[in-house]
Design an enzyme around this catalytic site. Structure first.
Site, PDB file in Angstrom:
ATOM      1  N   GLY B  11       0.749  -0.919   0.003  1.00 28.52           N
ATOM      2  CA  GLY B  11       0.067   0.069   0.436  1.00 28.52           C
ATOM      3  C   GLY B  11       0.383   1.327  -0.191  1.00 28.52           C
ATOM      4  CG  ASN B 113       5.326  -6.597   8.781  1.00 28.75           C
ATOM      5  OD1 ASN B 113       5.921  -5.983   9.186  1.00 28.75           O
ATOM      6  ND2 ASN B 113       3.621  -5.435   9.400  1.00 28.75           N
ATOM      7  CB  THR B 141       3.146   0.166   6.843  1.00 29.46           C
ATOM      8  OG1 THR B 141       2.259   0.344   6.919  1.00 29.46           O
ATOM      9  CG2 THR B 141       4.719   0.057   8.155  1.00 29.46           C
ATOM     10  CB  ILE B 142      -0.474   4.924   6.870  1.00 27.41           C
ATOM     11  CG1 ILE B 142      -0.863   3.161   5.579  1.00 27.41           C
ATOM     12  CG2 ILE B 142      -0.329   5.079   5.736  1.00 27.41           C
ATOM     13  CD1 ILE B 142      -1.738   3.955   5.764  1.00 27.41           C
ATOM     14  CG  ASP B 143      -0.931  -0.228   8.643  1.00 21.69           C
ATOM     15  OD1 ASP B 143      -2.713   0.227   8.945  1.00 21.69           O
ATOM     16  OD2 ASP B 143      -1.376  -0.596   7.162  1.00 21.69           O
ATOM     17  CG  MET B 187      -8.211   3.256   6.048  1.00 25.26           C
ATOM     18  SD  MET B 187      -6.419   3.429   4.639  1.00 25.26           S
ATOM     19  CE  MET B 187      -7.226   3.232   3.800  1.00 25.26           C
ATOM     20  N   GLY B 188      -6.752   0.491  10.112  1.00 23.43           N
ATOM     21  CA  GLY B 188      -6.355  -0.575  10.610  1.00 23.43           C
ATOM     22  C   GLY B 188      -7.292  -1.633  11.076  1.00 23.43           C
ATOM     23  CD  GLU B 244     -10.098  -0.748   8.033  1.00 24.76           C
ATOM     24  OE1 GLU B 244     -10.910  -0.167   7.029  1.00 24.76           O
ATOM     25  OE2 GLU B 244      -8.538  -0.351   7.912  1.00 24.76           O
ATOM     26  NE  ARG B 300      -4.093   3.546   0.168  1.00 32.77           N
ATOM     27  CZ  ARG B 300      -4.901   2.658  -0.338  1.00 32.77           C
ATOM     28  NH1 ARG B 300      -5.220   1.481   0.305  1.00 32.77           N
ATOM     29  NH2 ARG B 300      -5.650   2.236  -1.509  1.00 32.77           N
TER      30      ARG B 300
END
Lengths: 406, 406
Positions: B11, B113, B141-143, B187-188, B244, B300
C-alpha cells in the site's frame, strides 16, 4: 455612537472566519463604531440573548484575532434558523428589543442564500417600524450558488481541496497494476459547482478523473457503464467524480436506486450514497476492483488547502461590509466582481439583499461538455484564479494547526 | 561494476517516494554503483521485465527528482505479489535471470511486513545458489506495525493528516447548537496505531474526539452507548474515532453487525462500515443528529499534511539502505532507532529481514486508557515528535501541488 453586531449562519466554510476577521478589524478601526458584538449561533443564539463581546473576548482576552484567518468552521457558531414570514411573530419584537438593549446600529450577517433571507426580513421589518439599524450581508458558501456575484468566498478553498484530494486519490488508485474503478462522491445536491473542480486534478490531458457527472445533466446508469467501458480502452485505472445529487431523467436520485430514501432526524432527505450504488453497479458489470469514496465534510472545513485568493477575498468582503454599514447602505449584500481576467483581479460590489435571498445559481449548462461527462475549458478558466496562492499556517506544539475557539 | 535495482511494494504512503529519492540519490553519488534501475509495480513487474532506467528517465529525461519528496503514492507502482514458498517455482529462476541480464548487484525493496517476505526469500535463494546479489529492505507503512523498529516511515504523515483532519471535523461538527454524534472511521484492521493519533486533534483537555476505540480492546456496543451518554453530560457535540477493525469479545467485527460480510473481487474480506453501523445504533438510541465519516484513502496518500520529520526519516532510510548495500550487508532491513527523547533524535539501524518479515506489531495495550476508550499520555509522548515540521510544496500553474509521474 452605535455598536455593531455580527453573526455567522448556515454551513461552515474554510474562510467564513476570514470574513469575520475583515469585518471586525475594519469596525475596530472606525471611530463611528462603538463596541463590537458577536451572536453565538447566529440569529438563533441572538434570540436567546447569547451575545459575545468580541473586543473584550479576543482583543483584550489574550486571543489572537489573526488566527481567525486560518481557523475553519464558524468561530461564533451558526444556525439554520429561518425567521417567520409573518412579521407579527414574537421573534421580531424579541430581536429588536435585544438590538436596542445592546445599542446596535449595524448588523452584519455572514451566510448564503437562505441566511440572506434573515437579513432581508430584518431590514424590511426595521424599515416598516422606522428602526435605525443598518443590515448588510456578507456572502459565504462552498456551493458557489449565490446569484449577482462572480463567485462566493468559500468556494475557492473547497475547490482547491477537492482538486488536490482527487489528484491524491488518483495517485493512490494507480499504484497497483490492476484494473480498477474509483468513484468519488462530492457535495452538491442541486448543483455541480464543487464536483466540476475535480477536473483541476488532471496532471495532463486525458488524465484521471476520466469522468465527471453533475446534477445539471441527466444521469443514465446504462450510459455511465458505457462511459466506463470506453475509458478502459486506454486506461487501467478509471477514476470517476460524481455529485451527490445526480439523478435520472425522471428526477429520481441515483442515491435512491440502492433502496428507500433516508431522512435525518430533522426530516431532511439524506442525499448521499450514489457512489456506493455505482460501486455495486460497476463491480457487477466489470468484475474489477471498485471503491466508493465519499469525500464528506473535509471538503468544507479543511484549511490544509486553503486558497490565499479565497482567504483574501473573504477578508475583503468582510471589510467592505463594515464600510457599507458605516455609509448607511442597508439591505445590501456584498458581491465579488471579476474586474480583470489576466492577471485576475476581483473587487467588491453591492447588491440588494432582496434580489439575492433564497435564489440559487446552478452550474451553467454550457460549461458541461457535450458528452455530459466532463466540463469545458471555459470553466477551467473561470475557476483557476480562485484557487491560487498558498497559506503557511501557525502550528501548535503538537505539530498541527492552531485553531481559535470560543 | 554492478547495477542497482529498486522497487516499491504494498500500500502507498505519503513518503515512500522520499525513500526512493534517498536511495537513488545515494546510489547516484557512489562510484561502486553503475546504473540505477526501477521495477515497475515491484516484483510483479520485474517478472514481466518491466524495468525503468531511472537515471535515463529522470536525471537525463528532464524530470525533477526532488519532486519525488512531495509526490505521494508510489512513483514506480507497487504490487502485493507474494513469492512462492517453494524455491522450485519458476518465478525464482526468472527473477534471477533478469537480474543477471541487467547486471544487478544490489536489490533494494521499499515495503512493509509482507514485502519483506520477498526480500527474505530472494536473499535466501541467492545464498543457496551462491548468487552475488545484495538484498536490503527499506521500511514503509502507514500502519506502523513493523517490529524491531521504533516506528516506520509513512506513519508520521498519516498521523499528522488524521490529527489535523479530525480537528477540522470537530470544528465542523460544532458549528450548530444542536446535539450530535459524529463517528469517524479510520484505517486499521488489526491495529489501532492510526486511530490512536486522533487524540492529537484535541485543542484542550476534554476536547473532542471524546471517545477513541482501537481493535486491541474489545468493543461492546452497549458499553459504547453508555460512553456516549456519559459524554452528553458535558458536551453538546460528541466526536468518536474508531478503527475499521473493532470487534466484539467473540472476535466478530462490528462492521459485520449490519449484515453479511462483504468481499472484494480478490476475495479479501471488506472490513469497513463499522461507523455506518454505529451511526444507526446512536440514532436509534439518542435521536440526535448523527454522521458517519469514513476517512478513506486520503489518510495514506495525502501530502497536504506531510510531516517533515517523517519525510526526512524516509529519505534517511533510503540513503542508509544504499549504504548498507555497498557495504555488502545482505538480508537486512533498515530500522529507526529513537536515540534521544527531548530533543527528539532518531538514527538508522539494521535488522535481519527474516526476523521482520511477516511479523506484525500491535498497539501496546498499556497505551490504552483503563476505560478502554482513550489512549494514554505515554502514547502522545511517543507520537508527537513524529509529526513535527511542515513542508511547503511546489505548486503547478493550476494552483495545486505538482506530482512527479512516470
Amino acid at each position: 455612537m452605535k455598536n455593531l453586531i455580527i453573526g455567522q449562519s448556515g454551513g461552515p466554510t474554510s474562510v467564513m472566519n476570514s470574513s469575520l476577521y475583515g469585518a471586525v478589524m475594519e469596525a475596530f478601526n472606525q471611530d463611528e463604531i462603538g463596541n463590537i458584538y458577536g451572536m453565538e449561533n447566529g440569529i438563533q443564539g441572538l434570540l436567546k440573548g447569547k451575545i459575545i463581546d468580541i473586543v473584550d473576548k479576543i482583543f483584550f482576552g489574550g486571543g489572537n484575532l489573526e488566527l481567525l484567518m486560518t481557523t475553519p468552521g464558524a468561530y461564533l457558531g451558526t444556525s439554520k434558523y429561518k425567521l417567520s414570514d409573518d412579521f407579527n411573530h414574537p421573534d421580531y419584537e424579541k430581536i429588536f428589543k435585544i438590538l436596542e438593549e445592546y445599542e446596535i446600529g449595524y448588523f452584519l450577517y455572514i451566510g448564503g442564500n437562505h441566511s440572506m433571507d434573515t437579513v432581508e426580513k430584518l431590514n424590511r421589518y426595521a424599515k416598516m417600524h422606522d428602526i435605525d439599524v443598518i443590515f448588510v450581508g456578507i456572502p459565504k458558501t462552498i456551493d458557489n450558488n449565490m446569484i449577482e456575484t462572480d463567485h462566493v468566498p468559500g468556494y475557492g478553498s473547497a475547490a482547491k481541496y477537492i482538486a488536490n484530494t482527487v489528484r491524491e486519490i488518483v495517485t493512490d488508485a494507480c499504484v497497483y497494476d490492476v484494473s480498477s474503478v474509483t468513484i468519488v462522491e462530492l457535495m452538491g445536491r442541486m448543483s455541480g459547482w464543487l464536483t466540476a473542480t475535480s477536473a483541476l486534478a488532471r496532471k495532463f490531458k486525458g488524465d484521471n478523473p476520466a469522468l465527471i457527472y453533475l446534477p445539471e445533466a441527466v444521469f443514465d446508469p446504462e450510459e455511465f457503464l458505457k462511459d466506463v467501458e470506453r475509458c478502459f480502452e486506454d486506461k487501467t485505472q478509471v477514476v470517476v467524480c460524481v455529485s451527490e445529487g445526480i439523478h435520472d431523467k425522471d428526477g429520481k436520485l441515483i442515491s435512491e436506486y440502492g433502496g428507500e430514501a433516508e431522512y435525518d432526524i430533522l426530516g431532511q432527505r439524506l442525499i448521499s450514497g450514489c457512489a456506493k450504488y455505482l460501486e455495486k453497479l460497476v463491480k457487477e458489470r466489470f468484475h474489477v476492483k471498485t471503491r466508493a469514496i465519499e469525500m464528506n465534510v473535509p471538503q468544507r472545513c479543511s484549511v490544509s488547502m486553503m486558497s490565499k485568493t479565497d482567504q483574501q477575498e473573504a477578508v475583503m468582503c468582510g471589510t467592505y461590509a463594515t464600510k457599507l454599514a458605516i455609509r448607511r447602505m442597508t439591505g445590501k449584500v456584498v458581491s465579488l466582481v471579476r474586474v480583470m481576467e489576466d492577471p485576475y483581479l476581483a473587487s467588491c460590489g453591492m447588491e440588494n439583499v432582496e434580489d439575492v435571498a433564497n435564489q440559487s445559481k446552478r452550474f451553467p449548462v454550457e460549461w458541461i461538455s457535450e458528452n455530459g461527462c466532463d466540463v469545458t475549458e471555459d470553466f477551467l478558466k473561470y475557476i483557476t484564479p480562485l484557487i491560487q496562492g498558498y497559506i503557511v499556517f501557525p502550528m501548535s506544539n503538537e505539530g498541527i494547526p492552531t485553531f481559535l475557539y470560543r
